[in-house]
Design a protein around this motif. Structure first.
Motif, PDB file in Angstrom:
ATOM      1  N   ALA A 149       0.825  -1.212   0.000  1.00 40.11           N
ATOM      2  CA  ALA A 149       0.000   0.000   0.000  1.00 40.11           C
ATOM      3  C   ALA A 149       0.858   1.261   0.000  1.00 40.11           C
ATOM      4  O   ALA A 149       0.565   2.224  -0.714  1.00 40.11           O
ATOM      5  CB  ALA A 149      -0.939  -0.010   1.202  1.00 40.11           C
ATOM      6  N   LEU A 150       1.942   1.262   0.784  1.00 37.54           N
ATOM      7  CA  LEU A 150       2.802   2.448   0.840  1.00 37.54           C
ATOM      8  C   LEU A 150       3.431   2.733  -0.528  1.00 37.54           C
ATOM      9  O   LEU A 150       3.465   3.881  -0.984  1.00 37.54           O
ATOM     10  CB  LEU A 150       3.886   2.259   1.904  1.00 37.54           C
ATOM     11  CG  LEU A 150       4.853   3.434   2.076  1.00 37.54           C
ATOM     12  CD1 LEU A 150       4.074   4.686   2.514  1.00 37.54           C
ATOM     13  CD2 LEU A 150       5.933   3.100   3.065  1.00 37.54           C
ATOM     14  N   GLY A 151       3.891   1.711  -1.204  1.00 38.56           N
ATOM     15  CA  GLY A 151       4.467   1.886  -2.544  1.00 38.56           C
ATOM     16  C   GLY A 151       3.455   2.397  -3.537  1.00 38.56           C
ATOM     17  O   GLY A 151       3.747   3.257  -4.380  1.00 38.56           O
ATOM     18  N   LEU A 152       2.232   1.885  -3.461  1.00 43.52           N
ATOM     19  CA  LEU A 152       1.184   2.337  -4.370  1.00 43.52           C
ATOM     20  C   LEU A 152       0.801   3.786  -4.107  1.00 43.52           C
ATOM     21  O   LEU A 152       0.527   4.549  -5.050  1.00 43.52           O
ATOM     22  CB  LEU A 152      -0.030   1.425  -4.255  1.00 43.52           C
ATOM     23  CG  LEU A 152       0.172  -0.020  -4.766  1.00 43.52           C
ATOM     24  CD1 LEU A 152      -1.065  -0.853  -4.482  1.00 43.52           C
ATOM     25  CD2 LEU A 152       0.505  -0.011  -6.233  1.00 43.52           C
ATOM     26  N   VAL A 153       0.821   4.198  -2.858  1.00 40.40           N
ATOM     27  CA  VAL A 153       0.516   5.590  -2.519  1.00 40.40           C
ATOM     28  C   VAL A 153       1.596   6.518  -3.081  1.00 40.40           C
ATOM     29  O   VAL A 153       1.301   7.569  -3.674  1.00 40.40           O
ATOM     30  CB  VAL A 153       0.370   5.766  -0.985  1.00 40.40           C
ATOM     31  CG1 VAL A 153       0.330   7.233  -0.601  1.00 40.40           C
ATOM     32  CG2 VAL A 153      -0.868   5.041  -0.494  1.00 40.40           C
ATOM     33  N   VAL A 154       2.866   6.139  -2.934  1.00 43.75           N
ATOM     34  CA  VAL A 154       3.968   6.963  -3.467  1.00 43.75           C
ATOM     35  C   VAL A 154       3.873   7.040  -4.986  1.00 43.75           C
ATOM     36  O   VAL A 154       4.066   8.107  -5.587  1.00 43.75           O
ATOM     37  CB  VAL A 154       5.328   6.390  -3.003  1.00 43.75           C
ATOM     38  CG1 VAL A 154       6.475   7.074  -3.727  1.00 43.75           C
ATOM     39  CG2 VAL A 154       5.480   6.530  -1.507  1.00 43.75           C
ATOM     40  N   LEU A 155       3.540   5.938  -5.638  1.00 44.21           N
ATOM     41  CA  LEU A 155       3.386   5.929  -7.095  1.00 44.21           C
ATOM     42  C   LEU A 155       2.250   6.854  -7.522  1.00 44.21           C
ATOM     43  O   LEU A 155       2.400   7.634  -8.469  1.00 44.21           O
ATOM     44  CB  LEU A 155       3.126   4.501  -7.591  1.00 44.21           C
ATOM     45  CG  LEU A 155       2.856   4.365  -9.088  1.00 44.21           C
ATOM     46  CD1 LEU A 155       4.079   4.793  -9.897  1.00 44.21           C
ATOM     47  CD2 LEU A 155       2.453   2.945  -9.428  1.00 44.21           C
ATOM     48  N   ALA A 156       1.145   6.796  -6.832  1.00 38.00           N
ATOM     49  CA  ALA A 156       0.007   7.649  -7.176  1.00 38.00           C
ATOM     50  C   ALA A 156       0.358   9.122  -7.017  1.00 38.00           C
ATOM     51  O   ALA A 156       0.019   9.952  -7.876  1.00 38.00           O
ATOM     52  CB  ALA A 156      -1.203   7.283  -6.304  1.00 38.00           C
ATOM     53  N   ILE A 157       1.064   9.469  -5.934  1.00 40.97           N
ATOM     54  CA  ILE A 157       1.474  10.863  -5.724  1.00 40.97           C
ATOM     55  C   ILE A 157       2.418  11.317  -6.836  1.00 40.97           C
ATOM     56  O   ILE A 157       2.292  12.432  -7.366  1.00 40.97           O
ATOM     57  CB  ILE A 157       2.110  11.033  -4.328  1.00 40.97           C
ATOM     58  CG1 ILE A 157       1.051  10.839  -3.245  1.00 40.97           C
ATOM     59  CG2 ILE A 157       2.777  12.393  -4.192  1.00 40.97           C
ATOM     60  CD1 ILE A 157       1.626  10.786  -1.835  1.00 40.97           C
ATOM     61  N   ALA A 158       3.349  10.450  -7.231  1.00 41.23           N
ATOM     62  CA  ALA A 158       4.299  10.794  -8.295  1.00 41.23           C
ATOM     63  C   ALA A 158       3.578  11.002  -9.618  1.00 41.23           C
ATOM     64  O   ALA A 158       3.902  11.922 -10.381  1.00 41.23           O
ATOM     65  CB  ALA A 158       5.357   9.712  -8.419  1.00 41.23           C
ATOM     66  N   LEU A 159       2.608  10.174  -9.939  1.00 39.60           N
ATOM     67  CA  LEU A 159       1.857  10.320 -11.188  1.00 39.60           C
ATOM     68  C   LEU A 159       1.039  11.612 -11.195  1.00 39.60           C
ATOM     69  O   LEU A 159       0.963  12.302 -12.220  1.00 39.60           O
ATOM     70  CB  LEU A 159       0.946   9.111 -11.402  1.00 39.60           C
ATOM     71  CG  LEU A 159       1.664   7.802 -11.757  1.00 39.60           C
ATOM     72  CD1 LEU A 159       0.664   6.657 -11.823  1.00 39.60           C
ATOM     73  CD2 LEU A 159       2.410   7.942 -13.066  1.00 39.60           C
ATOM     74  N   VAL A 160       0.426  11.950 -10.066  1.00 46.91           N
ATOM     75  CA  VAL A 160      -0.334  13.195  -9.991  1.00 46.91           C
ATOM     76  C   VAL A 160       0.597  14.392 -10.173  1.00 46.91           C
ATOM     77  O   VAL A 160       0.279  15.339 -10.909  1.00 46.91           O
ATOM     78  CB  VAL A 160      -1.099  13.280  -8.648  1.00 46.91           C
ATOM     79  CG1 VAL A 160      -1.660  14.676  -8.417  1.00 46.91           C
ATOM     80  CG2 VAL A 160      -2.216  12.244  -8.617  1.00 46.91           C
ATOM     81  N   ALA A 161       1.770  14.361  -9.536  1.00 45.34           N
ATOM     82  CA  ALA A 161       2.728  15.465  -9.661  1.00 45.34           C
ATOM     83  C   ALA A 161       3.219  15.577 -11.104  1.00 45.34           C
ATOM     84  O   ALA A 161       3.332  16.694 -11.640  1.00 45.34           O
ATOM     85  CB  ALA A 161       3.893  15.257  -8.705  1.00 45.34           C
TER      86      ALA A 161
END
Length: 174
Positions: free
Chosen positions: A19-31
């Motif tokens: 879950a933590l990795g997926l959250v970081v990936l989602a934040i990076a894609l939004v940025a």
């Protein structure tokens, strides 16, 4: 003192939650999406400003005064190029090719328009081939006063060719 038995477990422990990795990936894609959108907007704004400047003509460059000496140098350079271009290139090349045989190879063709001269660097298999080539060049209608400026036997080559330089005057050159 007794040694205790050591037990090794070669099976890796199960990984923690992803879950933590997926959250970081989602934040990076939004940025990244946000930055791409900002870049696109900036490019559109820049294109709009450039188009407005072109329409208004605000991009006029001030005319700079060029020194007279520089203009004269440029004019001389242009005249020299025009003299080189005005040479009868077709006739020169046809004459050189017509005189050439399998025993002679042209290495360099160097016309001098102001002097109305032609310098040829060539290599012949034998001295007789070189002399025959000179006779054919001298008999041509495009060249006059054909003579050898220098020659040298290539002793390091087992065939011992002769490298020579020929100079001739161009007939009918401007």
């Amino acid at each position: 003192m007794t040694l205790r038995r050591l037990e090794l477990d070669y099976v890796a422990a199960p990984r923690g939650p992803r879950a933590l990795g997926l959250v970081v990936l989602a934040i990076a894609l939004v940025a990244a999406g946000f930055l791409v959108e900002r870049y696109r907007e900036a490019r559109l704004e820049l294109e709009r400003i450039e188009a407005t400047q072109r329409l208004l003509g605000t991009e006029r460059l001030a005319a700079r005064a060029t020194p007279r000496a520089r203009l004269e140098d440029e004019a001389r350079s242009v005249e020299a190029v025009l003299r080189q271009l005005a040479l009868p290139w077709g006739t020169i090349i046809e004459t050189v090719e017509a005189a050439t045989t399998n025993d002679v190879a042209i290495l360099q063709l160097q016309p001098d328009a102001p002097q109305r001269q032609l310098r040829l660097g060539a290599e012949a298999r034998t001295q007789q081939a070189m002399l025959d080539y000179l006779r054919r060049l001298g008999a041509s209608e495009a060249l006059a006063e054909v003579h050898v400026v220098s020659h040298q036997v290539q002793t390091e080559d087992p065939n011992r060719p002769i490298q020579f330089t020929v100079q001739a005057l161009l007939k009918g050159a401007p």
